[in-house]
Write an enzyme that holds these catalytic residues in place. Sequence first.
Site, PDB file in Angstrom:
ATOM      1  N   GLY A  12       0.817  -1.208   0.000  1.00 37.56           N
ATOM      2  CA  GLY A  12       0.000   0.000   0.000  1.00 37.56           C
ATOM      3  C   GLY A  12       0.848   1.254   0.000  1.00 37.56           C
ATOM      4  CE1 TYR A 138     -10.963  -1.131   6.675  1.00 35.56           C
ATOM      5  CE2 TYR A 138     -11.437   0.057   8.712  1.00 35.56           C
ATOM      6  CZ  TYR A 138     -10.575  -0.249   7.670  1.00 35.56           C
ATOM      7  OH  TYR A 138      -9.323   0.315   7.631  1.00 35.56           O
ATOM      8  CG  ASN A 167     -11.331   9.693  12.463  1.00 28.96           C
ATOM      9  OD1 ASN A 167     -12.027   8.993  11.754  1.00 28.96           O
ATOM     10  ND2 ASN A 167     -11.624   9.920  13.736  1.00 28.96           N
ATOM     11  CG  ASP A 321     -24.612  12.559  13.810  1.00 24.55           C
ATOM     12  OD1 ASP A 321     -24.137  13.312  12.943  1.00 24.55           O
ATOM     13  OD2 ASP A 321     -25.448  12.934  14.658  1.00 24.55           O
TER      14      ASP A 321
END
Length: 364
Positions: A12, A138, A167, A321
């Site tokens: 990746g 996931y 994040n 949300d």
Amino acid sequence: MLDKNSKIYVAGHRGLVGSAIWNNLLSRGYVNLVGRTHKELDLLDAVAVKRFFDEEQPNAVILAAAHVGGIMANLRYRADFIYENLQIQQNVIGEAWKHGVKRLLFLGSTCIYPREAPQPMTEDVLLTSPLEYTNEPYAIAKIAGLKMCESFNLQYGTNYIAVMPTNLYGPNDNFHLENSHVLPAMIRKIHLAKCLNEEDWQAVRKDLNLRPVEGVDGNASEKEITDILAKYGISAEKVTLWGTGAPMREFLWSEEMADASVHVLLNVDFKDTYDTDSKEIRNCHINVGTGKEVSIREVAEMIVNEIGFKGELHWDSTKPDGTMRKLTDVSKLHALGWRHKIEIDEGVHRLYQWYLKGICINHI
């Protein structure tokens, strides 16, 4: 430990984190790096992955390749998210072990934690209650990956360490409106709305030529462009974002995630990741984040100010949300010798400048 001549395979290496890890390794003098694009090596293909390991015989592996996306993509493509990620992990981690790779770094995500996990989330809250529904497939794949690392270490004495980043955002981020994460999606939406607000059609067309939306590029008519952008809540007067803006999120600059990852790869052994007095060895993964949070609404307003959009921000509360809070406890990471430096306001500025530079470079 790894010396400067060790061959390191970065799976990746073109992605958000993988590219940053690649550059971080180079900056530290590790130049014997191996990377393959998806076209060159399909990690879903077990035969191809085995052939790659046979030929390259890497000393260490960083598994930063994954099938990822935001809330919309996670809801729509649930089978893809669990199947592809399990397959990638099975192939890469399995072949690494079969080929005698002693040191491996596996990148997961903090979505592995329960929806109602106590905040901030320590590594020990894993598997204590139900996951967030929107990204459950996931998350289960990533939990399987970290448990593979843990289990190989316990059975075979390897050093396969799993890191769980919060994040992430930064250079080489995904800005496609259909499946990007929240922060780059907001930057692009608000940038396009500003261009429409200022009737800067040249800028709008440049943007869509670089990243078409559902097949609509900069050569389309103004009506076609405004219609497709309106579908994603973008107009000259306002930007409509999903949810209420109330969820709290922690954001980490991707180049800092890379630095933390390389730090762990080079300096952390499996025995450093758990209490050696414990009868049961589990939850050996490491949270990587800032330990600080900000609301989605606050980030959106930060982006509006950075970009200079004169319209309004609207929130569509009929849309999900997601998890209301996802703050990591980074005590283990700090104890292992790494801390973040870049705060969210500086990061938003950096990412928007990178985004603008990309548009200009591709349209000289």
